[in-house]
Each structure stands twice: as structure tokens, then as C-alpha cells.
Design an enzyme around this catalytic site. Sequence first.
Site, PDB file in Angstrom:
ATOM      1  N   ASP A 176     -24.631   0.884   4.242  1.00 22.45           N
ATOM      2  CA  ASP A 176     -25.046   0.726   5.640  1.00 22.45           C
ATOM      3  C   ASP A 176     -26.566   0.581   5.625  1.00 22.45           C
ATOM      4  O   ASP A 176     -27.164   0.479   4.547  1.00 22.45           O
ATOM      5  CB  ASP A 176     -24.584   1.959   6.454  1.00 22.45           C
ATOM      6  N   THR A 234     -13.436  -2.923  -9.570  1.00 24.06           N
ATOM      7  CA  THR A 234     -12.587  -3.318 -10.703  1.00 24.06           C
ATOM      8  C   THR A 234     -11.321  -4.049 -10.255  1.00 24.06           C
ATOM      9  O   THR A 234     -10.603  -4.603 -11.075  1.00 24.06           O
ATOM     10  CB  THR A 234     -12.220  -2.075 -11.538  1.00 24.06           C
ATOM     11  N   LYS A 264     -18.683   5.606  -1.544  1.00 21.58           N
ATOM     12  CA  LYS A 264     -18.992   4.166  -1.481  1.00 21.58           C
ATOM     13  C   LYS A 264     -19.804   3.818  -0.236  1.00 21.58           C
ATOM     14  O   LYS A 264     -19.424   2.959   0.572  1.00 21.58           O
ATOM     15  CB  LYS A 264     -17.712   3.340  -1.565  1.00 21.58           C
ATOM     16  N   ARG A 291      -4.103   6.744 -11.094  1.00 24.53           N
ATOM     17  CA  ARG A 291      -2.644   6.663 -11.124  1.00 24.53           C
ATOM     18  C   ARG A 291      -1.991   6.854 -12.493  1.00 24.53           C
ATOM     19  O   ARG A 291      -0.884   7.419 -12.544  1.00 24.53           O
ATOM     20  CB  ARG A 291      -2.216   5.358 -10.446  1.00 24.53           C
ATOM     21  N   ASP A 335     -16.657   9.883  -4.220  1.00 31.17           N
ATOM     22  CA  ASP A 335     -16.727   8.414  -4.278  1.00 31.17           C
ATOM     23  C   ASP A 335     -16.744   7.866  -2.850  1.00 31.17           C
ATOM     24  O   ASP A 335     -15.785   7.256  -2.380  1.00 31.17           O
ATOM     25  CB  ASP A 335     -15.515   7.894  -5.068  1.00 31.17           C
ATOM     26  N   ASP A 346      -6.492  10.668  -5.878  1.00 31.05           N
ATOM     27  CA  ASP A 346      -6.158   9.855  -4.707  1.00 31.05           C
ATOM     28  C   ASP A 346      -4.784  10.273  -4.194  1.00 31.05           C
ATOM     29  O   ASP A 346      -3.792   9.550  -4.349  1.00 31.05           O
ATOM     30  CB  ASP A 346      -6.209   8.371  -5.073  1.00 31.05           C
ATOM     31  N   LYS A 370     -12.575  13.498  -9.089  1.00 30.58           N
ATOM     32  CA  LYS A 370     -13.124  12.533  -8.136  1.00 30.58           C
ATOM     33  C   LYS A 370     -12.336  12.557  -6.831  1.00 30.58           C
ATOM     34  O   LYS A 370     -11.108  12.545  -6.854  1.00 30.58           O
ATOM     35  CB  LYS A 370     -13.076  11.118  -8.705  1.00 30.58           C
TER      36      LYS A 370
HETATM   37  O1  C5P Z   1      -5.593   4.754  -9.971  1.00 32.48           O
HETATM   38  P1  C5P Z   1      -6.738   4.105 -10.667  1.00 32.48           P
HETATM   39  O2  C5P Z   1      -6.938   4.576 -12.095  1.00 32.48           O
HETATM   40  O3  C5P Z   1      -6.727   2.589 -10.550  1.00 32.48           O
HETATM   41  O4  C5P Z   1      -7.990   4.635  -9.861  1.00 32.48           O
HETATM   42  C1  C5P Z   1      -9.309   4.190 -10.058  1.00 32.48           C
HETATM   43  C2  C5P Z   1     -10.221   4.920  -9.149  1.00 32.48           C
HETATM   44  O5  C5P Z   1     -11.539   4.410  -9.349  1.00 32.48           O
HETATM   45  C3  C5P Z   1      -9.908   4.749  -7.657  1.00 32.48           C
HETATM   46  O6  C5P Z   1     -10.105   6.020  -7.054  1.00 32.48           O
HETATM   47  C4  C5P Z   1     -10.936   3.758  -7.148  1.00 32.48           C
HETATM   48  O7  C5P Z   1     -11.377   4.049  -5.853  1.00 32.48           O
HETATM   49  C5  C5P Z   1     -12.095   3.962  -8.124  1.00 32.48           C
HETATM   50  N1  C5P Z   1     -12.964   2.807  -8.336  1.00 32.48           N
HETATM   51  C6  C5P Z   1     -12.499   1.588  -8.828  1.00 32.48           C
HETATM   52  N2  C5P Z   1     -13.378   0.551  -9.020  1.00 32.48           N
HETATM   53  C7  C5P Z   1     -14.679   0.717  -8.754  1.00 32.48           C
HETATM   54  C8  C5P Z   1     -15.156   1.952  -8.277  1.00 32.48           C
HETATM   55  C9  C5P Z   1     -14.251   2.992  -8.084  1.00 32.48           C
HETATM   56  O8  C5P Z   1     -11.298   1.445  -9.100  1.00 32.48           O
HETATM   57  N3  C5P Z   1     -15.537  -0.266  -9.011  1.00 32.48           N
END
Ligand code: C5P
Length: 239
Positions: free
Chosen positions: A66, A121, A63, A211, A61, A12, A34
Site C-alpha cells: 500500500d 511461486t 504481504k 500442504r 506473511d 494455512d 508461518k
Molecule cells: O502449501 P504450500 O507449501 O504451497 O504453501 C506455501 C506457503 O508459502 C503459502 O502459505 C503461501 O502463502 C506462501 N508463499 C508462496 N509464494 C510466495 C510467498 C509466500 O507460496 N512467493
Amino acid sequence: MVTSSPIIVALDLGSAEEAVRMAKAVAPHVGGFKVGLGLLYGAGPGVATALVDLGKPVFADAKLHDIPTQVAAAARRLGRLGVRWVTAHASGGEEMLRAAQQGLGEASGGYAGLLGVTVLTSIGPADLAAVGIANTPGKLVSKMARVAATAGCEGIVCSPHELAVVGTVAPELLRVTPGVRPEGVGRGDQARVMTPQQAIERGADWLVVGRPITGAADPVTAAAGLLASIEIPGSGEDD
Ligand code: C5P
């Protein structure tokens, strides 16, 4: 000793160049890359192809959510990029997921699989209640896992807390888990978190980590440390 990495690094970052640079640096410690909405809309979908060229599975990802026709069209475009997985929100329903899986399968010659996103999450029970959903995250994920399995999804994205329920209601689904935080690392905007080892012990096939790696002062050391903190069942040197 871990012989292969279950970590998918969430790239990201602000540009395709930064994402590819980061991917190359952490590649020895991760099993896949990802790309999320920020990069897909910013750099454009071509960033996925640049990552595919690095030789590890790539997870778009996107997501998707639609009407089925639109989702199928987007899935066909994504399926041509060489990515291994694409996500669609499982709350879009069985017909939408089927359309996405079909579009993806046709465009990728059966290589790419669909992952159903369940409850993000970052969302907790209070957030669900605020939009009129009385079910707990666990109950919702259980229903969504059934729908995803019936629709032919390859897997599901869920928090570490719902891994067990997915294993019970739809054991055939691949379990991909974000919301993973090593001991002592801040949660950021994630609400339902666990450590990498806890997630693996609860049945995660892949851990999505952003992160804690990409935001670390030294991402390569962070990725190596994260991998070293995980003991994959059955991967010991004697096996
Ligand atoms: O930075 P972090 O470890 O929080 O990133 C988690 C990644 O997982 C992000 O790219 C987020 O878009 C993705 N994600 C998420 N929860 C979900 C699906 C995908 O955090 N249910």
C-alpha cells in the site's frame, strides 16, 4: 544428521485452534511457524502471539502492499505481536519497504525483520505476460532483490529457481523459499517448485512448506520425513 530444522511450516488452516494444535504436533521437526492471510484475516493477528508462545520464530506473511504511511502503520501493529518476520511485496518499491522496515523495527525493539516478497511461486512467465510484464521471473526477482537490499530488508521470499540470482545480486539477504515439494507430492497451485534438498543446495536459508505437511494424512510423519530428506551443508556429525 540435521541438527536444526530449516523448515517453516505454513499453518494455512481454518482456525487459530487448528493452527496451534498443528504447530504443537509438528514442532519437533520444524524451525518456525508461518501465519498467512487466511488466518490473519480470519482468526485475527492474535493467532501470531499464540504461536510465539510456543517458543519458535513466527513469520507473519502479511504481504503488505500500500502507500508507505499505511504500510508503516500495519507494520507497527504486527511488530508488537512478537513475530520474527513480516512480509511486504517488494514491488511496492523502496520507499514503501523502508517505511515497513522502520515501523517494524520501532515496534519490536529491532527484533522483527522485513522480508520482501518477489514473484509469487504460483506465478509463471505466462501469468506475468498476461498483465503486461515482459520480464522473466528471474529478471524481476533480481531487480526486486536489489530494491529490497537497498531498502534495508532482512531478507527476501523467492522460489527455488531464483535463489542463485538473489545470492549473486544481494548475498546479504536471508533467502526464504516457498514452492517446495518433496518427490512425488502434488504441486497444488504452485508453478515454480523444487524438492527441499534442491532448494537447500541452491542456497535457501529457510524452506516454507504448507500442504505437503498440513494436508498429509499424518502431518507429524510428513514433517519428520521432509526433515530427514534434507542434508544441510556442514551439519554432518563430524563437523
Ligand atoms: O502449501 P504450500 O507449501 O504451497 O504453501 C506455501 C506457503 O508459502 C503459502 O502459505 C503461501 O502463502 C506462501 N508463499 C508462496 N509464494 C510466495 C510467498 C509466500 O507460496 N512467493
